[in-house]
Design a protein around this motif. Structure first.
Motif, PDB file in Angstrom:
ATOM      1  N   VAL A 629      17.759  -1.603   5.242  1.00 50.40           N
ATOM      2  CA  VAL A 629      18.994  -1.639   6.471  1.00 50.40           C
ATOM      3  C   VAL A 629      18.162  -1.888   7.791  1.00 50.40           C
ATOM      4  CG1 VAL A 629      21.076  -0.602   7.276  1.00 50.40           C
ATOM      5  CG2 VAL A 629      20.289  -0.138   4.947  1.00 50.40           C
ATOM      6  N   THR A 630      18.956  -2.478   8.858  1.00 48.26           N
ATOM      7  CA  THR A 630      18.277  -2.560  10.094  1.00 48.26           C
ATOM      8  C   THR A 630      19.159  -1.250  11.029  1.00 48.26           C
ATOM      9  OG1 THR A 630      18.482  -4.780  10.073  1.00 48.26           O
ATOM     10  CG2 THR A 630      18.247  -3.950  12.133  1.00 48.26           C
ATOM     11  N   CYS A 631      18.231  -0.321  11.360  1.00 49.23           N
ATOM     12  CA  CYS A 631      19.036   0.648  12.137  1.00 49.23           C
ATOM     13  C   CYS A 631      18.525   0.512  13.651  1.00 49.23           C
ATOM     14  CB  CYS A 631      18.487   2.014  11.467  1.00 49.23           C
ATOM     15  SG  CYS A 631      18.801   2.484   9.830  1.00 49.23           S
ATOM     16  N   LEU A 632      19.537   1.332  14.239  1.00 52.84           N
ATOM     17  CA  LEU A 632      19.099   1.357  15.893  1.00 52.84           C
ATOM     18  C   LEU A 632      19.007   2.893  16.135  1.00 52.84           C
ATOM     19  CD1 LEU A 632      22.018  -1.161  17.075  1.00 52.84           C
ATOM     20  CD2 LEU A 632      19.367  -1.603  16.839  1.00 52.84           C
ATOM     21  N   ASN A 633      17.892   3.088  17.337  1.00 56.96           N
ATOM     22  CA  ASN A 633      18.122   4.149  17.739  1.00 56.96           C
ATOM     23  C   ASN A 633      19.174   4.475  18.728  1.00 56.96           C
ATOM     24  OD1 ASN A 633      15.767   5.586  17.121  1.00 56.96           O
ATOM     25  ND2 ASN A 633      14.618   3.883  18.173  1.00 56.96           N
ATOM     26  N   ARG A 634      19.678   5.911  18.837  1.00 53.65           N
ATOM     27  CA  ARG A 634      20.606   6.395  19.458  1.00 53.65           C
ATOM     28  C   ARG A 634      20.632   5.775  20.937  1.00 53.65           C
ATOM     29  NH1 ARG A 634      23.527  12.079  18.992  1.00 53.65           N
ATOM     30  NH2 ARG A 634      21.326  12.753  19.811  1.00 53.65           N
ATOM     31  N   ILE A 635      19.464   5.933  21.639  1.00 53.12           N
ATOM     32  CA  ILE A 635      19.251   5.245  22.874  1.00 53.12           C
ATOM     33  C   ILE A 635      18.172   4.013  22.749  1.00 53.12           C
ATOM     34  CG2 ILE A 635      18.185   5.758  25.110  1.00 53.12           C
ATOM     35  CD1 ILE A 635      19.250   8.464  25.115  1.00 53.12           C
ATOM     36  N   GLU A 636      18.633   2.877  22.395  1.00 57.41           N
ATOM     37  CA  GLU A 636      17.897   1.722  22.219  1.00 57.41           C
ATOM     38  C   GLU A 636      17.654   0.998  23.276  1.00 57.41           C
ATOM     39  OE1 GLU A 636      15.505   0.410  20.148  1.00 57.41           O
ATOM     40  OE2 GLU A 636      16.697   0.702  18.278  1.00 57.41           O
ATOM     41  N   LYS A 637      16.502   0.063  23.158  1.00 55.04           N
ATOM     42  CA  LYS A 637      16.157  -0.814  24.114  1.00 55.04           C
ATOM     43  C   LYS A 637      17.012  -2.028  24.112  1.00 55.04           C
ATOM     44  CE  LYS A 637      11.775  -2.651  25.442  1.00 55.04           C
ATOM     45  NZ  LYS A 637      10.416  -2.831  25.046  1.00 55.04           N
ATOM     46  N   VAL A 638      17.627  -2.511  25.099  1.00 60.25           N
ATOM     47  CA  VAL A 638      18.324  -3.889  25.165  1.00 60.25           C
ATOM     48  C   VAL A 638      17.695  -4.905  24.421  1.00 60.25           C
ATOM     49  CG1 VAL A 638      19.558  -5.283  26.513  1.00 60.25           C
ATOM     50  CG2 VAL A 638      19.540  -3.001  27.292  1.00 60.25           C
ATOM     51  N   GLY A 639      16.477  -5.146  24.533  1.00 66.77           N
ATOM     52  CA  GLY A 639      15.742  -6.240  24.094  1.00 66.77           C
ATOM     53  C   GLY A 639      15.870  -6.340  22.551  1.00 66.77           C
ATOM     54  N   THR A 640      15.743  -4.967  22.064  1.00 67.87           N
ATOM     55  CA  THR A 640      15.886  -5.013  20.454  1.00 67.87           C
ATOM     56  C   THR A 640      17.198  -5.387  19.901  1.00 67.87           C
ATOM     57  OG1 THR A 640      14.170  -3.009  20.909  1.00 67.87           O
ATOM     58  CG2 THR A 640      15.188  -3.069  18.655  1.00 67.87           C
ATOM     59  N   VAL A 658      20.347   6.111  14.275  1.00 65.82           N
ATOM     60  CA  VAL A 658      19.742   7.154  13.923  1.00 65.82           C
ATOM     61  C   VAL A 658      19.073   7.952  14.823  1.00 65.82           C
ATOM     62  CG1 VAL A 658      19.228   6.237  11.614  1.00 65.82           C
ATOM     63  CG2 VAL A 658      17.428   5.827  13.573  1.00 65.82           C
ATOM     64  N   VAL A 659      18.662   9.116  14.704  1.00 64.39           N
ATOM     65  CA  VAL A 659      17.999   9.876  15.701  1.00 64.39           C
ATOM     66  C   VAL A 659      16.535  10.330  15.179  1.00 64.39           C
ATOM     67  CG1 VAL A 659      19.480  10.867  17.267  1.00 64.39           C
ATOM     68  CG2 VAL A 659      19.203  11.761  14.985  1.00 64.39           C
ATOM     69  N   GLN A 660      15.480  10.216  15.803  1.00 65.52           N
ATOM     70  CA  GLN A 660      14.219  10.763  15.478  1.00 65.52           C
ATOM     71  C   GLN A 660      14.263  11.969  15.755  1.00 65.52           C
ATOM     72  OE1 GLN A 660      12.734   7.965  14.558  1.00 65.52           O
ATOM     73  NE2 GLN A 660      10.569   8.513  14.114  1.00 65.52           N
ATOM     74  N   VAL A 661      13.756  12.921  14.601  1.00 67.10           N
ATOM     75  CA  VAL A 661      13.626  14.463  14.820  1.00 67.10           C
ATOM     76  C   VAL A 661      12.057  14.656  15.075  1.00 67.10           C
ATOM     77  CG1 VAL A 661      15.786  15.002  14.014  1.00 67.10           C
ATOM     78  CG2 VAL A 661      14.068  14.585  12.416  1.00 67.10           C
ATOM     79  N   SER A 662      11.781  15.578  15.759  1.00 68.67           N
ATOM     80  CA  SER A 662      10.283  15.967  15.853  1.00 68.67           C
ATOM     81  C   SER A 662       9.391  15.059  15.848  1.00 68.67           C
ATOM     82  CB  SER A 662      10.063  17.252  15.050  1.00 68.67           C
ATOM     83  OG  SER A 662      10.248  16.829  13.605  1.00 68.67           O
ATOM     84  N   GLY A 663       8.501  15.006  14.931  1.00 70.29           N
ATOM     85  CA  GLY A 663       7.401  14.085  14.927  1.00 70.29           C
ATOM     86  C   GLY A 663       7.682  12.729  14.371  1.00 70.29           C
ATOM     87  N   ASP A 664       6.836  11.948  14.939  1.00 65.87           N
ATOM     88  CA  ASP A 664       7.230  10.436  14.670  1.00 65.87           C
ATOM     89  C   ASP A 664       6.987  10.434  12.985  1.00 65.87           C
ATOM     90  OD1 ASP A 664       6.007   8.322  17.227  1.00 65.87           O
ATOM     91  OD2 ASP A 664       8.052   9.279  16.900  1.00 65.87           O
ATOM     92  N   CYS A 671      22.874   9.436  12.520  1.00 66.27           N
ATOM     93  CA  CYS A 671      23.876  10.053  13.367  1.00 66.27           C
ATOM     94  C   CYS A 671      25.118   9.315  13.688  1.00 66.27           C
ATOM     95  CB  CYS A 671      23.021  10.581  14.458  1.00 66.27           C
ATOM     96  SG  CYS A 671      22.748   9.351  15.826  1.00 66.27           S
ATOM     97  N   GLY A 672      25.081   8.033  13.251  1.00 65.94           N
ATOM     98  CA  GLY A 672      26.404   7.255  13.385  1.00 65.94           C
ATOM     99  C   GLY A 672      26.096   5.890  12.943  1.00 65.94           C
TER     100      GLY A 672
END
Lengths: 800, 800
Positions: A629-640, A658-664, A671-672
């Motif tokens: 699945v193509t997921c997006l970050n909650r705060i995502e780069k416009v280019g992406t 999705v949200v990244q938690v703690s470590g990479d 989350c939505g």
């Protein structure tokens, strides 16, 4: 439905989407055979891997590739495919922060007002649908009368002169001209207006977006088209198109604007989303049925049977209101037209006439006979559908240019006239011309004075009137030969006609075929038994035959029983009609699907039936979901985001956020969920974090901005994003749906199906034990499983 | 519904559950005020804490405690309470491993056979319901005829002797005797059989388990009871109880066994779960309506309107089949009883007679009049409900002993007879005795020869016949005074009667009241206008009045319109009846709820309406859920399970199953959901891990073991677990539902509501981002929110 299938043929031939077709012949294949394109900032786009590979699917991929490589010019059997080009509608509210804020701001009174607006809209829908039905009815009557007078004068003139062939030519020419006009506007202006429109409305209510199906242009073409097809003497009815017309009206009225006319009344803005629109379209379809058959309850049941999945008491009650208003409006205006204002005896376009209970009693021992007739109807219906199926395949392959379609329609009209003329010529069924003649257009032709030709009358009347005559004319009005010949001829003509590029319904031709052979059955039964009085009324058998034939073709059940009951105004016949329809359905389903379902299948539409296939418990969400699945970050780069949306190979519409938690190293949690349409509006309004900080945006984006763009969101290509802007960030928190429905991977298919269907979902996120996204279930993932001859079968997905 | 409310009163008085009441007066209060009991192995039971405390709830807790402390002997307003004693039904399939294995083993043919069994069962339900309706009808007619002859002979004898008071005494005594018998069996044998049973069936279909409502004993008491109440001359109908009877039949037939009779036919075992049973009970209720009113479509719509939430095409079609068979069976057997076999003109218990379209036309300008009558009906209906509400409260407080109930019923019967007698005595409305007299029991009384007393006839006839007379008798049959007096008297009598401990329906009395004042309206209108011909037919107004009054009392909408349309056999009146019912509902709702909803509320039943309250978007799952939740480990100690189940203070029915991951410090993740009933079966069969290892268990537990125990699972107290066994472990993996539906904490209440209602859930687990259990939403958590006068209100939860 012909147009959907036509499209399939076009694109396979590389006319339209050739480029895309070559690059990504089939989504499944493309995903597994090529590495995915590298995005400019690929690291922020999560490609969450498929956890398990199912053997079944690999086999399919091979098959698919074979079929594409082996016969690139030939179209595979369309009913084994599921097209990926159809988008879904969102019947689940997107409860993002904007929406919740709006709802929380609203007072109780505001909700009351909304409720009242809904009622007002339903009333309007009913009223306008009734008016349109009235318009169609009056226009058809006027034009048909004109045609009849022209031909009759001509026949009278030339019968004496001996040149009947000229009459035939005139008749055929008049019909062809009408049909030509009807076909031209359909084929060249709005191909989606062809046919009855019922399959398209079924799809819409089911949640499939059929392009252009609820537009104003479609409505105009549909209404004008149906008038000309009926006047053109084709074996069609004007009832089916009413359902489509009502639906278009509802979609238009409820939005308070017309995108085609670029007119926005600034009202009903709250209703500008799929969930609300669907509710009104249900009401419109019901109002259409109600006006067509004078069956308000039947209309409600039709809408429910074909569309709704979640039973909502208030909605049903509103639908019923629209239906009632619709039949009442039609009735009222027709009574004025007939110069009998206040006489509310024409509740529908078709009027079966009143069956008197006393005259039309049936006995217990007749029930097996009725059931046998149901079986005949089912068999004949399946045969009809079988012929029409191959005809449609033929049309998809060879008759896909508009001009060819117009020529075919004209040919059918001419053949129609010729066959009728030949039958009339050889017919010897002359009937006395009574004083209380129910036929409006009696033709003497080759009969003695004071008599009229029964065959000619049957052909010259509108099909609605012929059905009524077959139900009610006294014993002996028709002889067996006339009925037999008429049945056979009309059967093939009707079959040929359905699927032409004209706006027309199949209800009335089906009823007419059934009424003819049903009456024939009645006559034959009366002649074989000695106690003739028992079987005296062949009208009863005509009714049963009509129900059986219609049931055998369309396979509607509950709603059709009620429609027949309401149209005959007789409750007594409920049980036999129900038994007949049930038998017809069982027998018909054994051979072939119903006509509408067949055309939906031929269109490769991902249609979801009421329940998951019975034997699908061994499948789980893990197997059916799409992955990765193509997921997006909650705060995502416009280019992406722009790259993701521009990716034509996937063309996804919903993206888990999705949200990244703690470590990479740890995977991201769901989350939505955000939709393509929402992202496009965000991009268009340049809702970027940097701009917000520098106070360049004048105002916060509101729900109104999304509503204004609905339903025609611009394509991503039309939105210009500069290189600088590509580096900006977008905060999706406020706009995404923060609580999408999720299921664990082990959920069985029926359970997923039930959730999906009951809530009208478009995307269902599959998560693992840690709430991480592992897959996404969409409509096509569920629609491709169906029960075939060899147990559970899977349809192929095709980028047609 | 009286019995439910009665129970409330008993328990509050400490008769039954006094001890529990003292210990845990209110769940919410108890949880927050006292520390939870320490289990013997408390560490393995997770008490996951509430994450946020809502201010609102603390206030409520205080209020609750006040109400309990302040007036311990007085009953709080019951409609502000939600009882915790009602359990829910599981309309979501428990898809555990056992179930999935069984489904996967089943072939396509097996599913076909199941489908066929469903149809057979529905046919049987329809047939038996029709038979019962037939039995009731014939018995009532025979007994009423007997009573009439006795009284008439007596009157004839004593009118001459001048001792009419003896006639009155005889009449009152006869009626009281009948009613006494009817009341005794209800009050002493099966109190749940009181009333019409419609509220109970509504609750059942909604998913609330009302104890004993679908038992065989209830059916017998209901049927016998209704015969005696009708014969006893109470202002009741025999139609309402038919719905309950059909539902009980359906519940019995579909299970293939009778638990009361200890007879198991070993058939239909697949259907022994709540989901399937509900479907059949819907069919039974529809068959009941169908037999009562001769309205098969109305029956289907009634079932849908009152019960179903998820629209299922096949189910609806089966329901319709049951309805059709039911009305047909009744019709057929009644035609034999009437010595006119084959005459299918009695489709229902009540027959409104045929309204001829020609005679009964209405004009556009009459519609405002109809709407005004709808408003009157709504107002009168609300007044009726208001009176009945206070009467019910009174009954709950003071008339809760069975003997008192019987005495009250007898009193009503005696007053009924007395009032009727007085009215007849002072009535001067003598009508000529025509040759085609429609009255079956004309009484001359104080009239001249060749005439009969109209008032006496109205009282002596069964209410069904009186309704018919009011609809169809020619103008002038009744004078205004008779109608006015009759309306007022009957209104109060009917109001007093509803809620007595007798089996009786409120439909017919409502129709009769409405028909009386409707006809009165018609007469008054005719007398005020000069063009009398226009208003010539007061029967039309009687029909509208009847619809208005019934609508005002029960507030049914779509189904009632269709029932009225089918019962009158007239589609023309659809629109006015719909408008009238709508007006009656709007006006009535302004003052007071519908009668059935009122009684459901008085019973403190956690009933879920179709939609969440409009202004509830500001509530989220976090606020509505119950927390902390008692969770179980996937492999759990038997002792812990027994202790958890024995904990009377919580009495939970569903337990989330969790797994501990890695370290002890990390909280456990949700992996399934298990029900109390399943755990009890497991304990009963001693499915312990140690026993399985030592091969002491002969066979694996099967789905059959759960089905055999359904629906009367033994209480935990009846299961003996030794001290050694307490130390054993139980593996729940195979039996728990591994994929329960979950929602995140931020999900809005309407969204939770929609999921819960659409899928017929019983427990909905609320999880956090890491899939850890934070709460559980059950029916009572959703049902307690409702829109009151001051916006959104919350009901109190009470352990009544």
């Amino acid at each position: 439905m012909a147009n959907i299938t036509k499209k399939v043929s076009w694109s396979s031939r590389g006319d339209e989407s050739g480029a895309a077709g070559e690059e990504t012949p089939l989504l499944n294949g493309s995903e597994q055979s090529r590495p995915l394109r590298q995005m400019s900032s690929g690291s922020t786009v999560f490609q969450i891997g498929r956890l398990s590979t199912v053997d079944l699917e690999e086999e399919i991929t091979t098959e698919e590739q074979d079929s594409v490589r082996g016969r690139p010019k030939e179209i595979p059997h369309n009913e084994k495919l599921l097209s990926l080009k159809f988008e879904s509608l969102d019947y689940d509210n997107i409860e993002n922060q904007l929406f919740l804020e709006e709802e929380r701001r609203m007072s109780f009174m505001a909700f009351r007002c909304l409720e009242i607006s809904r009622w007002v809209i339903c009333g309007l829908i009913g009223f306008l649908t009734g008016l349109i039905a009235c318009f169609i009815d009056i226009m058809v009557e006027q034009l048909a009368g004109l045609k009849y007078r022209l031909i009759k004068e001509n026949i009278v003139k030339f019968t004496e002169a001996g040149g009947l062939s000229i009459s035939l030519l005139l008749w055929a020419a008049l019909n062809s001209f009408c049909v030509m006009f009807g076909a031209i506007i359909v084929a060249f202006i709005e191909p989606i207006a062809a046919g009855s429109g019922i399959p398209q409305i079924k799809c819409f209510l089911n949640g499939v977006k059929i392009p252009r199906v609820v537009r104003l242009k479609t409505l105009v073409v549909k209404v004008v088209g149906v008038i000309f097809s009926v006047v053109g003497g084709l074996a069609v009815g004007k009832e089916g198109p009413m359902i489509h017309s009502g639906a278009v009206l509802a979609a238009g009225v409820s939005q308070g604007r017309s995108t085609s006319l670029k007119k926005d009344f600034k009202i009903f803005e709250y209703f500008r989303r799929d969930t609300e629109k669907r509710d009104f379209v249900s009401a419109g379809a019901a109002a259409g049925v109600s006006a067509a058959f004078g069956a308000p309850v039947g209309g409600v049941l039709f809408s429910l049977e074909e569309g709704a999945s979640f039973w909502n008491q208030m909605l049903t009650w509103r639908i019923f209101f629209a239906s009632m208003i619709s039949t009442f409006t039609l009735n009222f205006f027709l009574s004025i037209y007939d110069n009998k204002p206040g006489d509310l005896s024409n509740p529908g376009l078709i009027n079966f006439g009143r069956f008197e209970s006393e005259a039309m009693e049936y006995n217990l021992y007749e029930i097996p006979l009725f059931i046998a007739m149901g079986a005949i109807g089912g068999g004949l219906g399946a045969f009809f559908n079988f012929l029409n199926y191959w005809l449609t395949i033929f049309r998809i392959r060879y008759v896909h240019r508009p001009c060819l379609q117009v020529i075919e329609a004209m040919l059918v009209a001419a053949v129609n006239a010729t066959v009728a003329f030949i039958l009339i010529y050889f017919s010897t069924d002359c009937q006395p011309l009574g004083p209380d003649q129910s036929e409006e257009y009696p033709l003497q032709l080759f009969c003695a004075d004071g008599e009229f030709n029964a065959m000619a009358t049957t052909f010259f009347n509108t099909p609605e009137k012929s059905v009524r005559s077959l139900f009610h004319n006294p014993t002996g009005t028709y002889n067996s030969l006339t009925l037999g010949l008429f049945t056979v001829t009309y059967f093939f003509l009707a079959c040929w006609t359905y699927g032409l590029a004209v706006s027309a319904g199949v209800f009335i031709p089906s009823l007419l075929i059934g009424a003819a052979w049903g009456r024939l059955c009645g006559i034959l039964l009366a002649s074989t038994t000695s106690t003739a009085s028992m079987w005296a009324d062949p009208g009863k058998y005509a009714l049963i035959g009509a129900a059986a034939q219609l049931g055998g073709i369309v396979r509607m059940t509950l709603s059709l029983t009620v429609i027949m009951m309401e149209a005959t105004g007789n409750v007594t016949y409920g049980l036999p009609i129900m038994l007949v329809l049930m038998t017809a359905k069982i027998v018909g389903d054994y051979f072939q699907e119903g006509l509408y379902d067949l055309h939906i299948k031929l269109g490769s539409v991902p249609f979801l039936h009421g329940e998951a296939p019975a034997t699908s418990h061994w499948l789980t969400a893990r197997e059916v979901m799409s992955s990765p699945v193509t997921c997006l970050n909650r705060i995502e780069k416009v280019g992406t985001i722009v790259d993701t949306l521009s990716n034509t190979s996937t063309n996804h519409n919903g993206f888990p956020v999705v949200v990244q938690v703690s470590g990479d190293d740890e995977p991201a949690k769901l989350c939505g969920l955000i939709l393509r349409s929402q992202l496009i509006v965000l991009l268009k309004h340049k809702v970027f974090v940097e701009l917000a900080r520098s106070r360049l945006t004048q105002r916060k984006l509101q729900l109104k901005d999304f509503r204004d763009a609905y339903p025609r969101f611009p394509p991503i290509q039309s939105i210009h994003v500069s290189q600088d802007e590509r580096e900006c960030m977008m905060d999706l928190t406020e706009f995404m749906n923060p609580t999408p429905y999720t299921v664990p991977q082990d959920t069985s298919l029926p359970r997923v199906f039930k959730l999906f269907r009951a809530l009208g979902l478009r995307h269902l996120v599959v998560v693992d034990d840690d709430n991480r996204v592992v897959g996404l279930v969409t409509r096509k993932d569920l629609a491709r499983y169906h029960v075939g001859k060899h147990g559970l079968e899977e349809l192929l997905l095709a980028q047609t």
